[in-house]
Design an enzyme around this catalytic site. Structure first.
Site, PDB file in Angstrom:
ATOM      1  N   GLY A   1      17.345 -10.762   3.731  1.00  0.00           N
ATOM      2  CA  GLY A   1      16.153 -11.537   1.978  1.00  0.00           C
ATOM      3  C   GLY A   1      14.964 -12.631   3.526  1.00  0.00           C
ATOM      4  N   ALA A   2      14.541 -11.890   4.141  1.00  0.00           N
ATOM      5  CA  ALA A   2      13.189 -12.376   4.978  1.00  0.00           C
ATOM      6  C   ALA A   2      12.318 -11.647   5.406  1.00  0.00           C
ATOM      7  CB  ALA A   2      14.207 -13.178   6.306  1.00  0.00           C
TER       8      ALA A   2
ATOM      9  N   LEU B   1      12.153  -8.609   6.454  1.00  0.00           N
ATOM     10  CA  LEU B   1      12.190  -7.390   7.342  1.00  0.00           C
ATOM     11  C   LEU B   1      13.680  -6.465   7.298  1.00  0.00           C
ATOM     12  CD1 LEU B   1      13.201 -10.990  10.291  1.00  0.00           C
ATOM     13  CD2 LEU B   1      10.575  -9.987   9.082  1.00  0.00           C
ATOM     14  N   SER B   2      13.924  -5.757   6.142  1.00  0.00           N
ATOM     15  CA  SER B   2      14.349  -5.241   5.373  1.00  0.00           C
ATOM     16  C   SER B   2      15.620  -4.597   6.050  1.00  0.00           C
ATOM     17  CB  SER B   2      13.050  -4.025   6.710  1.00  0.00           C
ATOM     18  OG  SER B   2      12.738  -2.063   5.825  1.00  0.00           O
TER      19      SER B   2
ATOM     20  N   THR C   1       0.816  -1.362  -0.288  1.00  0.00           N
ATOM     21  CA  THR C   1      -0.182   0.535   0.110  1.00  0.00           C
ATOM     22  C   THR C   1       0.621   1.689  -0.037  1.00  0.00           C
ATOM     23  OG1 THR C   1      -0.022  -0.374   2.089  1.00  0.00           O
ATOM     24  CG2 THR C   1      -2.164  -0.855   0.967  1.00  0.00           C
ATOM     25  N   ASP C   2       1.922   0.795   0.443  1.00  0.00           N
ATOM     26  CA  ASP C   2       2.575   2.466   0.292  1.00  0.00           C
ATOM     27  C   ASP C   2       3.544   2.981   0.013  1.00  0.00           C
ATOM     28  OD1 ASP C   2       5.242   0.838  -0.393  1.00  0.00           O
ATOM     29  OD2 ASP C   2       6.610   1.521   1.820  1.00  0.00           O
TER      30      ASP C   2
ATOM     31  N   ASP D   1       9.415   1.201   4.897  1.00  0.00           N
ATOM     32  CA  ASP D   1      10.847   0.398   6.023  1.00  0.00           C
ATOM     33  C   ASP D   1      11.698   1.810   5.990  1.00  0.00           C
ATOM     34  OD1 ASP D   1      10.060  -1.545   4.545  1.00  0.00           O
ATOM     35  OD2 ASP D   1      11.565  -1.784   3.289  1.00  0.00           O
TER      36      ASP D   1
HETATM   37  C1  GLA Z   1       9.429  -3.851   0.506  1.00  0.00           C
HETATM   38  C2  GLA Z   1       9.489  -2.301   0.287  1.00  0.00           C
HETATM   39  C3  GLA Z   1       8.289  -1.490   0.612  1.00  0.00           C
HETATM   40  C4  GLA Z   1       7.113  -2.068   0.442  1.00  0.00           C
HETATM   41  C5  GLA Z   1       6.887  -3.456   0.886  1.00  0.00           C
HETATM   42  C6  GLA Z   1       5.108  -3.930   0.489  1.00  0.00           C
HETATM   43  O1  GLA Z   1       9.397  -3.674   2.001  1.00  0.00           O
HETATM   44  O2  GLA Z   1       9.986  -1.682   0.628  1.00  0.00           O
HETATM   45  O3  GLA Z   1       7.978   0.076   0.823  1.00  0.00           O
HETATM   46  O4  GLA Z   1       6.613  -1.880  -0.871  1.00  0.00           O
HETATM   47  O5  GLA Z   1       8.053  -4.146   0.583  1.00  0.00           O
HETATM   48  O6  GLA Z   1       4.182  -3.908   1.823  1.00  0.00           O
END
Ligand code: GLA
Length: 382
Positions: free
Chosen positions: A120-121, A123-124, A39-40, A170
């Site tokens: 790669g999980a 989790l940003s 959605t972001d 993120d």
């Molecule tokens: C990744 C992207 C985010 C977001 C998510 C999906 O984490 O970096 O900006 O789009 O995918 O919600």
């Protein structure tokens, strides 16, 4: 948590690799997105919290750029003005290039990185690295950037330089997170509303690594743009896909190919669901919140088609073992499933779900418990 803290590991790596002590340092967390997936970049809301696992970046002066990471302890040289090479240093290069455009980067430097954020999980780990690097490297240049500027530097590094067409979720949570709080982020306005959240969350890693730049993510962005264009042709005056009224969904079915209509349906319903879930969370109605999680998972599985078989199995198994709710978190196509459950069920649920997964998939999932933690901060270097 591993025995050695990432700060200690980064310090000893720095000194061993560069025979000097760092002059600036920062750390930033990974994140779990509770709800609001894809959605972001469509102007909708997201509801993430920051993990206790962090990435530490230590920086010191030098000629040219060199970096070392705790993954392999190998010192690599890189050129921030060169094209991305598909290496982890691309994120550092991106950050330095964006900072340089703001006159907030030194001419060269030495960087050591150590992290406990699983890579790669979903989790940003990339935003944790970019945000911590933006803070440490700008400090090395004698600059103190605002939180908003840190978000923009990390976002543009990943989006414009590395080439993942990500939104800002993120970077925003990694910068703005508060301990014991989730955050409702309205991406169209850029507002961040903290919501008290001190529940333990189980995180099951599927063991299926996703690579964002691999194409599915960018393809979905293209589909969302095409769906918005079709909505406009059909007379809907929305600025973003998330702004399309839910009452128009049925009429819009005839206005675009079925696949685009599924993407639209996910984004519109997920946005409404995320706001409703934030309300449920703020009154601590966890059973209701759990229902929204499961609905969200079905939506990414069926309408956005960004789940994977391993994640679907984990969600179903968690529900069989008495969870309030569960869903795949992050970009998708692998990564991790979050599970919320009554505290007295956490232990039996963990062993039950792990046993199901081992039987069905043939290997054990990695599982751990997370609590909402704080965002980027300076670290004492040296
Ligand atoms: C990744 C992207 C985010 C977001 C998510 C999906 O984490 O970096 O900006 O789009 O995918 O919600």
């Amino acid at each position: 948590m591993p025995p050695t803290s990432p700060l200690r590991l980064a310090s000893s790596l720095f000194e061993a690799s560069f025979a000097s002590r760092p002059a600036a340092g920062a750390s930033a967390p990974g994140r779990v997105n509770l709800l609001g997936e894809h959605t972001d970049y469509n102007g909708g809301p997201v509801l993430p919290f920051a993990l206790p696992q962090r990435t530490v970046v230590l920086a010191g002066p030098g000629e040219g750029w060199q970096a070392v990471s705790g993954v392999d302890s190998a010192v690599v040289s890189f050129d921030p003005t060169a094209a991305p090479e598909g290496r982890w240093t691309d994120y550092l290069a991106g950050v330095i290039r964006v900072l340089d455009g703001m006159r907030a980067a030194p001419p060269g430097g030495r960087i050591a990185v150590a992290s406990t954020v699983p890579a790669g999980a979903g989790l940003s780990s990339s935003a944790a690295l970019s945000v911590a690097a933006a803070r440490a490297v700008s400090h090395l240049a004698g600059r103190r950037l605002s939180r908003e500027a840190l978000v923009e530097v990390a976002f543009h590094a990943e989006h414009d330089v590395v080439g993942v067409q990500c939104g800002r979720m993120d970077q925003m949570i990694v910068v703005h997170a508060a301990a014991r709080h989730a955050a409702l982020i309205e991406t169209a306005e850029g507002s961040v509303t903290p919501i008290p959240f001190d529940q333990p969350v189980l995180v099951f890693e599927t063991g299926v690594a996703h690579r964002l730049a691999d194409g599915e993510y960018n393809r979905r962005r293209g589909e969302c743009r095409a769906a918005l264009a079709a909505c406009r042709v059909a007379g809907v005056e929305a600025v973003d896909l998330a702004g399309v009224p839910e009452s128009e969904l049925e009429r819009l079915r005839a206005a675009m190919p079925a696949v685009l209509h599924r993407r639209l349906t996910h984004v519109v319903r997920e946005s409404a669901r995320t706001r409703a879930a934030a309300m449920a969370l703020s009154v601590r109605d966890y059973p209701k919140f759990g229902e929204y999680l499961v609905e969200g998972h079905r939506s990414i599985r069926d309408d956005f088609e960004s789940s994977c078989g391993e994640a679907d199995r984990l969600v179903e198994s968690a529900m069989r073992h008495g969870a309030w709710g569960a869903r795949l978190t992050g970009a998708g196509w692998g990564g991790a499933v979050l599970v919320m459950a009554p505290p007295d069920r956490l232990a039996s649920l963990t062993s039950g779900v792990s046993a199901d997964f081992r039987r069905e998939v043939g290997r054990g999932p990695t599982v751990w418990t997370a609590r909402a933690s704080g965002g980027v901060r300076g670290e004492r270097a040296g």
